[in-house]
Each structure stands twice: as structure tokens, then as C-alpha cells.
Design an enzyme around this catalytic site. Structure first.
Site, PDB file in Angstrom:
ATOM      1  N   LYS A 228      50.975  40.584  33.052  1.00  0.00           N
ATOM      2  CA  LYS A 228      49.817  40.647  33.936  1.00  0.00           C
ATOM      3  C   LYS A 228      49.236  39.250  34.073  1.00  0.00           C
ATOM      4  O   LYS A 228      49.217  38.469  33.115  1.00  0.00           O
ATOM      5  CB  LYS A 228      48.745  41.584  33.374  1.00  0.00           C
ATOM      6  N   GLU A 273      30.710  43.540  33.576  1.00  0.00           N
ATOM      7  CA  GLU A 273      31.560  43.514  32.382  1.00  0.00           C
ATOM      8  C   GLU A 273      30.864  42.794  31.229  1.00  0.00           C
ATOM      9  O   GLU A 273      30.583  41.592  31.311  1.00  0.00           O
ATOM     10  CB  GLU A 273      32.899  42.851  32.685  1.00  0.00           C
ATOM     11  N   GLU A 321      47.146  48.044  34.133  1.00  0.00           N
ATOM     12  CA  GLU A 321      46.296  46.853  34.110  1.00  0.00           C
ATOM     13  C   GLU A 321      45.160  47.026  33.110  1.00  0.00           C
ATOM     14  O   GLU A 321      44.824  46.098  32.350  1.00  0.00           O
ATOM     15  CB  GLU A 321      45.737  46.601  35.516  1.00  0.00           C
ATOM     16  N   GLU A 467      40.791  43.972  47.804  1.00  0.00           N
ATOM     17  CA  GLU A 467      39.985  44.152  46.593  1.00  0.00           C
ATOM     18  C   GLU A 467      39.102  42.933  46.330  1.00  0.00           C
ATOM     19  O   GLU A 467      37.933  43.068  45.941  1.00  0.00           O
ATOM     20  CB  GLU A 467      40.892  44.408  45.394  1.00  0.00           C
TER      21      GLU A 467
END
Length: 483
Positions: A228, A273, A321, A467
Site C-alpha cells: 500500500k 483522525e 487498505e 476521492e
């Protein structure tokens, strides 16, 4: 590392004075420290309760006297600060360790009177740190640019639930700084200004070219080089008027109240986050990875959201992910914890612009002092251990960071780096600087907006571009720019 007292003033809170029961004394005028005086800067700190904050999401932001704002606010709770009693700038790979050591020295010398005794009361510092150890392309232009900053304000206002407080901080020996009642009156409240017309333009890599960068990342993943990588892009905005961080914070704190609205040294945003919260021996981290855009303006928007949430929760690409991100955070926290809780499955977090897969990782810190005599890790040192997580870098970390440097074509600066605050007991909260932008230090009308996407083997370049556009919405909204 560069450490300096800061002298400028502008702005004052409204409301009750905190000096009814205690008055700070001016520092002594002697240039020579007396025998036994502490080495390094010494701060005198006073926290008292206050009851003049209205119960609104922007009550703390509204107290900020000018655009040089320090803020960490969610659901109306948190901290705001203004003025600078101390400022520490750090550089390169040692930026976290140097800042943490400087903070510990400040704590050793500080004289603190705290009548509130809650996380965020007493002595605190706000901080912001660069994503990477190096910044591509900036050596020739600005080789001395700091990659980390800790700022100790002169005034802090905080709230936690039904408790509110004000903290004043004075640097012993700083004759230029106001003290006592003068400290509050030195910051008259200036009117909040709007940016006027805002024009957006492509950043380092244009929107038309960015899918090719994503395609290259996918190709490298498919060769087995890594699993990733998180790739980011920027958009440059130019406002008609100098940007007032209070205007941006107010809009973000109202519309994105489930996020942590922040402002530190020109870095402003509303991150969903939480990298780490450390409080009285307990730690928590909110991990986000896996995203889907929400639908707005349709009659069946609620039904569409339910379908999209279900789609996200079943998406093998997004679940993969997300798993990488959770594993990286759990592995980084484990050496510091005697026990941990890592949920087996994520939940879907609904935000105004997007939905995320989210997992709250929690733990109990090991009592290192009892075991080894060493002090417990501060929230800043925990943030350093967690950064960069797979949510903002990739897996494996070294390979992902190398690929970012090779193909991204962007100087992230402090985007996707830790941002937040650290307290006197080592407690604190650090988010990841997402849904954010950086105001130019040389021209306050210019600001860079950032967005990034996690790329795995099953990613689609055009979908990732869409996105990234969704992730730019919070800062576009803050600037008053329609999507």
C-alpha cells in the site's frame, strides 16, 4: 533545534479576569542568574476556573483575539491559545526527539499553579510536525525551514464538558512580555475578517496529471514492491484578503464538529483522525482508512448514504487498505502498553463530505517508572512512535516512503504530520494533519490545500481522483469556495 522567547502581542479575551486571586510578578531585572537558578527557560503558569463560555461549538474559537491562533477543538471542547511565551523549532529526523527533550526541560523548570487539574489545564504546548524527514526540492530555496514546532502560548482557554478554565503563562526574565492584568489587556480583540473572493489553481501536480501518478503507484504495488502507498496532491488558493484563521476555524468547528479543528503556526484544518490521545495512563488512536463519498442534494440522500455505508463495509479493497493501517498503529503502540484492545472489524464513520472505515485502538500504558525508573512516554513521544502510520504513508513503511519521495512530486511539508498539544503530565492529543491547508508564511493571501488517498492493488486512478476531491471539500468550505 532553535528555542526562543517570543515577544509580539496583539489581541485579548473578553470575560472575567483570572487575576482576582493571584497576580503574576514581573521578572527580576538582573541579567545574571542567582546561584541555584534553573538552567534553561523558566515559566510561571497559573490556571483558574472560569464560567463565561457559552455552550456553542465555536465558543472557544470565538475567544481568539487575532489571526495568530492556536487551536484544538472538537464538539465545542478543547483548547485555544494566543501569544507566544516560548517557541521551539526542530529539524530533520530528530524533530520529535528534540522537541520532546526541550519540553521536558521546560517542565522541570516551570512553576505551575493549577486550580483545575484536568487534561489541558496547567502548562501546555501546541505543536505541528512535518510528514517527512526531508522535504524534496526545498534545500536550495529554504535550507533552514523548520520541520517541527512547539509553541507555548501566553494565554490558553480550555473546556472539557461543564468545566472551563483560563491559563496564563509568563517567561521569567522576558522583560518585553506583559504580566498580570497587562498580559490580558495586551491582546485586544480584532474583528474577524473574511477572505473575499478565492481563486483555486492546480498545485505541484495538476488534477489531470495526478491519475498517472496513482497508476504508477498501482503498478509498483502489483510487482510486489509494496502492499500500500498513500499518495497526495495539493491545490493552491489565492484569497482577495489576508486569511484570518479564526474565520476558517469557525466554519470548520461548526460544520465538522465531529472532527478536531486545529490551527498551529499556519497549519489549519479539521482532521477526523486521532493519531494518539494519552490521558492518565490510557492511550487511544482512531484509525481511518477506506473512504466513500456521500451524496447530497437529492431526495433519497439518506437511503443513498445507507447503501454507500454498506458498500464501504463490504469493499474488499477498502477493508484491505484499512487492515494495513490498523496493524501499523497496533504494532507501534504495543511496546508501550501492558494491554491493548484492537477491534476485529471497523465501523463506518459518517462525516459531512465522506464516510470512512474507522477503528478505535485503545491500550493501557506500561508503568515504565516502576519497571525501569524511566519517565512515562509523553503524548508527543507516542505520536513520534506512531508516525507515519500506514494510513498516511503505506506498507511496508520504508518502501512506501521511498516511493512517495520518488513519484509523488509534492512537498507535503506538515500535511499528514502530527498536530496537536502536549500537557505538563505528558498527557495530550495529537491528530494527523488531514483535511488541512497551510497558509503561506510570506503571503497570508496564499494557502495550499491537501488531500491524499490510500492506494492498493485494486485501486482505480479516476476513483482515487474523485476521492481526493471529496477530501478537499472541508477546506474549500472553510474558504467559502463551492465544490
Amino acid at each position: 533545534m532553535i528555542a526562543s522567547p517570543s515577544g509580539g502581542t496583539s489581541g485579548t479575551p473578553t470575560g472575567t479576569s483570572v487575576y482576582d486571586s493571584w497576580v503574576a510578578q514581573p521578572p527580576p531585572v538582573s541579567d545574571e542568574a542567582p546561584p541555584g537558578a534553573p538552567h534553561g527557560p523558566q515559566l510561571v503558569v497559573r490556571t483558574v476556573a472560569t464560567d463565561d463560555l457559552p455552550d456553542t461549538p465555536t465558543a472557544l474559537v470565538d475567544r481568539l483575539p487575532d489571526t495568530n491562533a492556536l487551536a484544538w477543538v472538537r464538539h465545542g471542547d478543547g483548547l485555544v491559545g494566543w501569544g507566544e511565551a516560548l517557541r521551539f523549532e526542530t529539524f530533520g529526523p530528530g524533530r520529535f526527539a528534540d522537541a520532546d527533550e526541550a519540553w521536558r526541560q521546560v517542565l522541570d523548570n516551570a512553576v505551575v499553579h493549577d486550580d483545575v487539574d484536568l487534561p489541558g489545564s496547567g502548562l501546555v504546548a501546541f505543536g505541528s510536525f512535518a510528514f517527512d524527514d526531508v522535504s524534496p526540492g526545498d534545500e536550495s530555496e529554504d535550507p533552514a525551514r523548520a520541520s517541527g514546532v512547539l509553541i507555548v502560548p501566553r494565554v490558553v482557554v480550555g473546556r472539557r464538558g461543564d468545566k472551563a478554565w483560563m491559563t496564563t503563562i509568563s517567561l521569567v526574565g522576558d522583560r518585553s512580555a506583559p504580566v498580570g492584568e497587562d498580559l490580558l489587556s495586551a491582546y485586544p480583540h480584532q474583528p474577524v475578517t473574511e477572505p473575499g473572493r478565492v481563486v483555486l489553481a492546480d498545485g505541484a501536480v495538476g488534477a489531470a496529471d495526478w491519475p498517472a501518478v496513482v497508476a504508477e503507484g498501482i503498478a509498483r504495488i502489483q510487482t510486489g514492491e509494496l502492499e500500500k502507498v498513500v499518495l497526495a496532491r495539493d491545490v493552491v488558493a489565492t484569497a482577495e484578503q489576508p486569511l484570518d484563521t479564526r474565520h476558517l476555524l469557525g466554519r470548520l468547528a461548526s460544520a465538522y464538529d465531529a472532527c478536531w479543528a486545529f490551527s498551529v503556526d499556519g497549519m489549519v484544518g479539521a482532521t477526523p483522525e486521532l493519531l494518539v490521545r494519552s490521558e492518565k495512563g490510557l492511550v487511544a488512536s482512531r484509525v481511518l482508512a477506506g473512504t466513500i463519498r456521500r451524496e447530497h442534494g437529492t431526495a433519497d440522500a439518506d437511503d443513498a448514504d445507507l447503501l454507500r455505508a454498506a458498500q464501504l463495509a463490504r469493499s474488499s479493497k477498502d477493508l484491505e487498505e484499512h487492515e494495513f493501517a490498523v496493524r501499523s498503529v497496533a504494532a507501534a503502540l504495543e511496546p508501550f502498553c501492558s494491554s491493548m484492545n484492537v477491534p476485529e472489524a471497523p465501523f463506518v464513520l459518517h462525516l459531512p463530505n465522506v464516510m470512512h472505515l474507522a477503528t478505535d485502538v485503545t491500550g493501557v500504558l506500561t508503568d515504565q517508572h516502576a519497571a525501569s525508573g524511566r519517565p512515562a512516554p509523553s503524548s508527543l513521544s507516542l505520536a513520534a512512535a506512531l508516525h507515519p502510520s500506514a494510513a498516511v504513508c503505506g506498507t511496508p513503511t520504508t518502501a512506501a516512503r521511498s516511493l512517495i519521495r520518488e513519484i509523488e512530486g509534492l512537498d507535503r511539508a506538515r500535511y499528514a504530520g502530527p498536530v496537536g498539544w502536549v500537557g505538563a503530565g505528558g498527557d495530550g492529543e495529537w491528530g494527523i494533519a488531514l483535511r488541512s491547508a497551510e497558509i503561506s508564511a510570506t503571503d497570508p493571501r496564499h494557502i495550499r490545500l491537501f488531500a491524499g488517498c490510500g492506494i492498493v492493488a485494486a485501486s482505480d486512478p479516476q476513483a482515487e481522483l474523485a476521492e481526493s476531491e471529496a477530501k478537499l471539500e472541508p477546506m474549500r468550505y472553510a474558504l467559502g469556495v463551492s465544490s
